[in-house]
Design a protein around this motif. Structure first.
Motif, PDB file in Angstrom:
ATOM      1  N   VAL A 112       0.782  -0.638  -0.129  1.00 58.71           N
ATOM      2  CA  VAL A 112       0.164   0.069  -0.231  1.00 58.71           C
ATOM      3  C   VAL A 112       1.373   0.605  -0.247  1.00 58.71           C
ATOM      4  O   VAL A 112       1.685   1.767   0.670  1.00 58.71           O
ATOM      5  N   GLN A 113       0.817   2.038  -1.138  1.00 58.87           N
ATOM      6  CA  GLN A 113       1.646   3.148  -1.091  1.00 58.87           C
ATOM      7  C   GLN A 113       0.472   4.283  -0.068  1.00 58.87           C
ATOM      8  O   GLN A 113      -0.071   5.405  -1.288  1.00 58.87           O
ATOM      9  N   SER A 114       0.745   4.967   0.140  1.00 53.28           N
ATOM     10  CA  SER A 114       0.263   5.629   1.272  1.00 53.28           C
ATOM     11  C   SER A 114       0.673   7.290   0.736  1.00 53.28           C
ATOM     12  O   SER A 114       2.231   7.470   1.307  1.00 53.28           O
ATOM     13  N   PHE A 115      -0.062   7.904   0.734  1.00 51.42           N
ATOM     14  CA  PHE A 115       0.677   9.651   0.929  1.00 51.42           C
ATOM     15  C   PHE A 115      -0.077  10.793   1.007  1.00 51.42           C
ATOM     16  O   PHE A 115      -1.376  11.096   1.234  1.00 51.42           O
ATOM     17  N   HIS A 116      -0.158  11.922   2.175  1.00 55.76           N
ATOM     18  CA  HIS A 116      -1.134  12.666   1.912  1.00 55.76           C
ATOM     19  C   HIS A 116      -0.767  13.696   0.881  1.00 55.76           C
ATOM     20  O   HIS A 116      -0.045  14.126   0.029  1.00 55.76           O
ATOM     21  N   TYR A 117      -2.152  14.424   0.746  1.00 55.82           N
ATOM     22  CA  TYR A 117      -1.625  15.179  -1.003  1.00 55.82           C
ATOM     23  C   TYR A 117      -3.674  15.601  -0.417  1.00 55.82           C
ATOM     24  O   TYR A 117      -4.463  15.033  -0.907  1.00 55.82           O
ATOM     25  N   ARG A 118      -3.882  17.052  -0.997  1.00 55.03           N
ATOM     26  CA  ARG A 118      -4.815  18.127  -0.975  1.00 55.03           C
ATOM     27  C   ARG A 118      -5.275  17.393  -0.247  1.00 55.03           C
ATOM     28  O   ARG A 118      -6.644  17.460   0.707  1.00 55.03           O
ATOM     29  N   GLY A 119      -5.260  17.422   1.549  1.00 52.45           N
ATOM     30  CA  GLY A 119      -5.305  17.886   2.513  1.00 52.45           C
ATOM     31  C   GLY A 119      -5.823  16.475   3.200  1.00 52.45           C
ATOM     32  O   GLY A 119      -6.915  16.333   4.052  1.00 52.45           O
ATOM     33  N   ALA A 120      -5.563  15.086   2.606  1.00 51.36           N
ATOM     34  CA  ALA A 120      -6.259  14.178   2.694  1.00 51.36           C
ATOM     35  C   ALA A 120      -5.030  13.138   2.924  1.00 51.36           C
ATOM     36  O   ALA A 120      -4.396  13.136   1.992  1.00 51.36           O
ATOM     37  N   MET A 121      -5.211  11.798   3.618  1.00 48.85           N
ATOM     38  CA  MET A 121      -4.297  10.387   3.114  1.00 48.85           C
ATOM     39  C   MET A 121      -4.997   9.994   2.291  1.00 48.85           C
ATOM     40  O   MET A 121      -5.962   9.611   2.386  1.00 48.85           O
ATOM     41  N   ARG A 122      -4.110   9.512   1.704  1.00 49.92           N
ATOM     42  CA  ARG A 122      -4.330   8.671  -0.021  1.00 49.92           C
ATOM     43  C   ARG A 122      -3.659   7.107  -0.116  1.00 49.92           C
ATOM     44  O   ARG A 122      -2.758   7.575   0.524  1.00 49.92           O
ATOM     45  N   HIS A 123      -4.331   6.387  -0.432  1.00 49.85           N
ATOM     46  CA  HIS A 123      -3.806   4.786  -0.781  1.00 49.85           C
ATOM     47  C   HIS A 123      -3.837   4.271  -1.704  1.00 49.85           C
ATOM     48  O   HIS A 123      -4.440   4.436  -2.379  1.00 49.85           O
ATOM     49  N   GLY A 124      -2.969   4.291  -2.436  1.00 48.52           N
ATOM     50  CA  GLY A 124      -2.748   3.715  -4.056  1.00 48.52           C
ATOM     51  C   GLY A 124      -2.865   2.458  -3.238  1.00 48.52           C
ATOM     52  O   GLY A 124      -1.058   1.274  -2.833  1.00 48.52           O
ATOM     53  N   LEU A 125      -3.014   1.694  -4.773  1.00 49.97           N
ATOM     54  CA  LEU A 125      -3.349  -0.261  -4.118  1.00 49.97           C
ATOM     55  C   LEU A 125      -2.822  -0.558  -5.527  1.00 49.97           C
ATOM     56  O   LEU A 125      -3.435   0.058  -6.132  1.00 49.97           O
TER      57      LEU A 125
END
Length: 270
Positions: free
Chosen positions: A49-62
């Motif tokens: 899981v590639q997690s990152f903060h982006y535009r005010g939210a935590m995102r999770h790339g799967l």
């Protein structure tokens, strides 16, 4: 480039010569500090899981989706689980997209993640070409498909004023020719034939970043090439037009999310 994941972090840049920079990497924990660059970062999580903060939210790339990080948007990167994450990424200059779109506002994919099959198809050829030098015609064809897919997935922005693409392009070429050194808004105004503040607005809409940050990234790109060629940190900083090594290091972290020393260490880890 794809080998089994070891327990240590690594970054492998593609040796292929082409228009698009390609990397494959693995991180077991924190990958990148918050940073922003002047290119699209478009890629795919291969495992984990590639997690990152982006535009005010935590995102999770799967695995199975596409990451589309817009130029000049602050983001970081970290493992979302204990197994770490492996991914491939393309760094695509907005100028390559504009060569296809011809002056439209740069496509923006909300949220930085997409499961749209058009983007998955359009990125496949570029993401595959990580070990061998891509055929120039194949790469151009893939970039054409990607630009149209981005434009379609992003949708239309309504209510936009007219944009002077030729003027902004003249300014961009001038910055490239100067490697970002010693440039003023007066210079860009003269070269482009456009009033400076209108030029700045158009530049952001077309290339995703301001003229100043674009110029800074040209200096950082030159510095990175010098470091890979074996130059010392202090010498590379001065050659690229920074005040000193500390100034370069701060800008490097802001542009790439890694210190130059850690970046070099990760490249050597494979």
């Amino acid at each position: 480039m794809s080998e089994k994941v070891s327990g240590r972090d690594w970054v492998l840049r593609s040796p292929a010569v082409g228009k698009v920079e390609r990397i494959e990497a693995y991180f077991s924990g924190q990958g990148y500090e918050p940073h922003r660059h002047d290119t699209y970062a478009i890629g795919r999580t291969l495992s984990g899981v590639q997690s990152f903060h982006y535009r005010g939210a935590m995102r999770h790339g799967l695995p199975g989706g596409t990451l589309v990080l817009h130029p000049d948007e602050v983001h970081d990167g970290m493992a979302g689980t204990e197994e770490g994450f492996r991914y491939r990424m393309l760094y695509i200059e907005p100028t390559l997209i504009q060569q296809v779109l011809g002056g439209k506002p740069l496509p923006f994919v909300a949220g930085g993640l997409s499961d749209d099959p058009r983007l998955l198809r359009a990125t496949s050829a570029l993401l595959r070409a990580t070990e061998n030098t891509p055929d120039p015609l194949e790469e151009d064809d893939a970039l054409y498909d990607l630009a149209l897919a981005l434009d379609a997935v992003a949708g239309r922005r309504v209510g936009r004023r007219a944009i002077d693409y030729p003027a902004a392009e003249r300014a961009r070429v001038f910055i490239d020719d100067q490697r970002g050194l010693g440039i003023t808004l007066e210079d860009l105004e003269r070269i482009s034939g456009r009033e400076r503040w209108s030029l700045s607005r158009d530049f952001r809409a077309l290339f995703g970043t301001s003229p100043y940050r674009y110029a800074t990234q040209r200096r950082l790109a030159h510095c990175r090439a010098l470091l890979q060629a074996g130059h010392g940190l202090a010498d590379a900083a001065l050659e690229a037009g920074f005040f000193d090594q500390s100034h370069m290091t701060r800008q490097f972290i802001q542009g790439y999310g890694l210190s130059p020393a850690r970046w070099l260490k990760l490249l050597a880890a494979r």
